[in-house]
Design an enzyme around this catalytic site. Structure first.
Site, PDB file in Angstrom:
ATOM      1  N   LYS A  11      61.600  30.919  13.096  1.00 25.57           N
ATOM      2  CA  LYS A  11      60.636  30.520  14.139  1.00 25.57           C
ATOM      3  C   LYS A  11      60.207  29.068  13.944  1.00 25.57           C
ATOM      4  O   LYS A  11      60.300  28.508  12.837  1.00 25.57           O
ATOM      5  CB  LYS A  11      59.410  31.427  14.147  1.00 25.57           C
ATOM      6  CG  LYS A  11      58.562  31.435  12.855  1.00 25.57           C
ATOM      7  CD  LYS A  11      57.499  30.347  12.733  1.00 25.57           C
ATOM      8  CE  LYS A  11      56.752  30.413  11.408  1.00 25.57           C
ATOM      9  NZ  LYS A  11      56.089  29.198  10.983  1.00 25.57           N
ATOM     10  N   ASP A 137      53.201  36.966   8.839  1.00 27.25           N
ATOM     11  CA  ASP A 137      54.104  36.599   9.941  1.00 27.25           C
ATOM     12  C   ASP A 137      55.127  37.684  10.265  1.00 27.25           C
ATOM     13  O   ASP A 137      55.881  37.557  11.233  1.00 27.25           O
ATOM     14  CB  ASP A 137      54.876  35.316   9.587  1.00 27.25           C
ATOM     15  CG  ASP A 137      54.053  34.062   9.830  1.00 27.25           C
ATOM     16  OD1 ASP A 137      53.011  34.155  10.520  1.00 27.25           O
ATOM     17  OD2 ASP A 137      54.458  32.985   9.340  1.00 27.25           O
TER      18      ASP A 137
HETATM   19  P1  ATP Z   1      56.555  30.611   6.243  1.00 28.63           P
HETATM   20  O1  ATP Z   1      56.996  29.840   7.423  1.00 28.63           O
HETATM   21  O2  ATP Z   1      56.287  32.078   6.539  1.00 28.63           O
HETATM   22  O3  ATP Z   1      55.470  29.963   5.456  1.00 28.63           O
HETATM   23  P2  ATP Z   1      58.535  29.584   4.483  1.00 28.63           P
HETATM   24  O4  ATP Z   1      59.680  29.106   5.292  1.00 28.63           O
HETATM   25  O5  ATP Z   1      57.540  28.563   4.081  1.00 28.63           O
HETATM   26  O6  ATP Z   1      57.825  30.747   5.268  1.00 28.63           O
HETATM   27  P3  ATP Z   1      60.187  31.333   2.931  1.00 28.63           P
HETATM   28  O7  ATP Z   1      61.514  30.700   3.098  1.00 28.63           O
HETATM   29  O8  ATP Z   1      59.932  32.556   3.721  1.00 28.63           O
HETATM   30  O9  ATP Z   1      59.019  30.262   3.160  1.00 28.63           O
HETATM   31  O10 ATP Z   1      60.019  31.717   1.386  1.00 28.63           O
HETATM   32  C1  ATP Z   1      59.155  31.148   0.474  1.00 28.63           C
HETATM   33  C2  ATP Z   1      59.426  31.780  -0.898  1.00 28.63           C
HETATM   34  O11 ATP Z   1      59.451  33.225  -0.800  1.00 28.63           O
HETATM   35  C3  ATP Z   1      60.793  31.398  -1.444  1.00 28.63           C
HETATM   36  O12 ATP Z   1      60.696  30.258  -2.232  1.00 28.63           O
HETATM   37  C4  ATP Z   1      61.253  32.636  -2.222  1.00 28.63           C
HETATM   38  O13 ATP Z   1      60.996  32.516  -3.594  1.00 28.63           O
HETATM   39  C5  ATP Z   1      60.419  33.793  -1.687  1.00 28.63           C
HETATM   40  N1  ATP Z   1      61.252  34.802  -0.949  1.00 28.63           N
HETATM   41  C6  ATP Z   1      61.197  36.120  -1.096  1.00 28.63           C
HETATM   42  N2  ATP Z   1      62.069  36.743  -0.283  1.00 28.63           N
HETATM   43  C7  ATP Z   1      62.713  35.806   0.414  1.00 28.63           C
HETATM   44  C8  ATP Z   1      63.737  35.826   1.408  1.00 28.63           C
HETATM   45  N3  ATP Z   1      64.288  36.960   1.839  1.00 28.63           N
HETATM   46  N4  ATP Z   1      64.132  34.639   1.911  1.00 28.63           N
HETATM   47  C9  ATP Z   1      63.559  33.483   1.497  1.00 28.63           C
HETATM   48  N5  ATP Z   1      62.620  33.408   0.544  1.00 28.63           N
HETATM   49  C10 ATP Z   1      62.175  34.548   0.002  1.00 28.63           C
END
Ligand code: ATP
Length: 290
Positions: A11, A137
């Site tokens: 998203k 989310d």
């Molecule tokens: P958001 O936009 O919800 O803040 P984000 O893009 O900042 O998400 P994610 O990529 O969802 O962050 O992940 C952050 C951390 O969560 C990663 O560094 C990882 O250690 C952990 N994690 C656990 N499961 C997953 C997964 N399936 N994919 C990615 N990261 C994951």
């Protein structure tokens, strides 16, 4: 059905406002969410022996209880007392720690996918109630599309599809933790709040220019202030005629909206040439079939 393959879409936030920090430490948000055509792929396969077996194409991403995919599968097994076990492979393409809800959308795909695989017939509403236990989310990611998200992210109002345009996505080569950004946001003394209601109205009217006019993200006050690369990427996008360039979520991903694919591709090349980001995608909005 024994095996199922499904996509988990990332998203962007077309608008992100933080209303206040609650006593319990959570932040009250108002966000306009939009899925984009950039996705991870999950393969779910039933197995006779009990237990969750998970694999992933990314070295360094844990495939155990720490992964949101694993956690979600475990919750589904417990909640619906499912027989046997499951094998899950996650093929990741969505940049991580990027503000694109990568982990949350993988979790959402497990809820949707296991519901289908085990023919449970659970409503989306109930899946969302379970999903919020994994992350704020996740309920939005279970439904996808265009939505107003409120509360801590669990109060959803679906909106009509945002008019289509080209979406350029660039993730700089550093990670930003969502926790860090919220801890450093002075939510109760923000001097400016994006007009989320005006954006919802513009979406309902099918007015892309109206959307573009009010796009804003208060989390830029933390992440962009710390990392000048974000401003540089925004500038390159604007120099190549982006209608608007903005950070998604807590960042550091920046996305630009374009009328022309050629302009978006020009900006993508420039961003890569100047080493501002390696993960660059020319994409579009993704609208799930309703
Ligand atoms: P958001 O936009 O919800 O803040 P984000 O893009 O900042 O998400 P994610 O990529 O969802 O962050 O992940 C952050 C951390 O969560 C990663 O560094 C990882 O250690 C952990 N994690 C656990 N499961 C997953 C997964 N399936 N994919 C990615 N990261 C994951």
């Amino acid at each position: 059905m024994n095996r199922l393959e499904l996509n988990a879409y990332a998203k962007v936030n077309l608008g992100l406002d933080v209303l206040r920090r609650r006593e319990d430490g959570y932040h009250e948000l108002r966000m306009i969410m939009q899925t984009v055509d950039l996705f991870d792929t999950l393969t779910l396969e039933k197995k006779e022996e009990a237990g969750i077996e998970m694999t992933c194409n990314i070295e360094g991403l844990p495939c155990d209880e720490r992964n949101l995919v694993y956690k979600s599968a475990k919750l589904m097994f417990e909640e619906y007392k499912l027989p046997g076990g499951i094998r899950i492979h996650l093929e990741k393409r969505i940049p991580m720690a990027a503000g694109m809800a990568g982990g949350s959308t993988d979790a959402a795909a497990v809820f949707n996918g296991m519901n289908e695989l085990y023919e449970l017939g659970v409503t989306k509403e109930r899946l969302c109630e379970l999903g919020v236990k994994i992350g704020a989310d996740v309920p939005y990611c279970i439904v996808g599309g265009t939505a107003l998200s409120e509360g801590i992210g669990e109060v959803l109002t679906m909106l009509p599809n945002v008019p289509d345009c080209v979406v350029l996505i660039a993730k700089p080569d550093f990670d930003v933790s969502t926790k860090y950004v919220f801890e450093n946001l002075h939510a109760n003394s923000l001097t400016y709040h994006p007009d989320i209601d005006a954006m919802a109205e513009a979406i309902r009217a099918g007015d892309l220019q109206g959307v573009v006019k009010v796009m804003d993200n208060v989390l830029e006050t933390v992440t962009e202030t710390k990392y000048t690369e974000i401003t540089e990427i925004k500038n390159v996008m604007k120099e190549h005629n982006a209608m608007r360039a903005m950070m998604s979520g807590s960042g550091p991903t920046v996305f630009g909206l374009y009328k022309s694919e050629e302009d978006a591709k020009g900006a993508a090349e420039e961003i890569k040439k100047r080493n501002l980001a390696k993960q660059v995608f020319v994409s579009s909005f993704y609208h799930p079939i309703k």
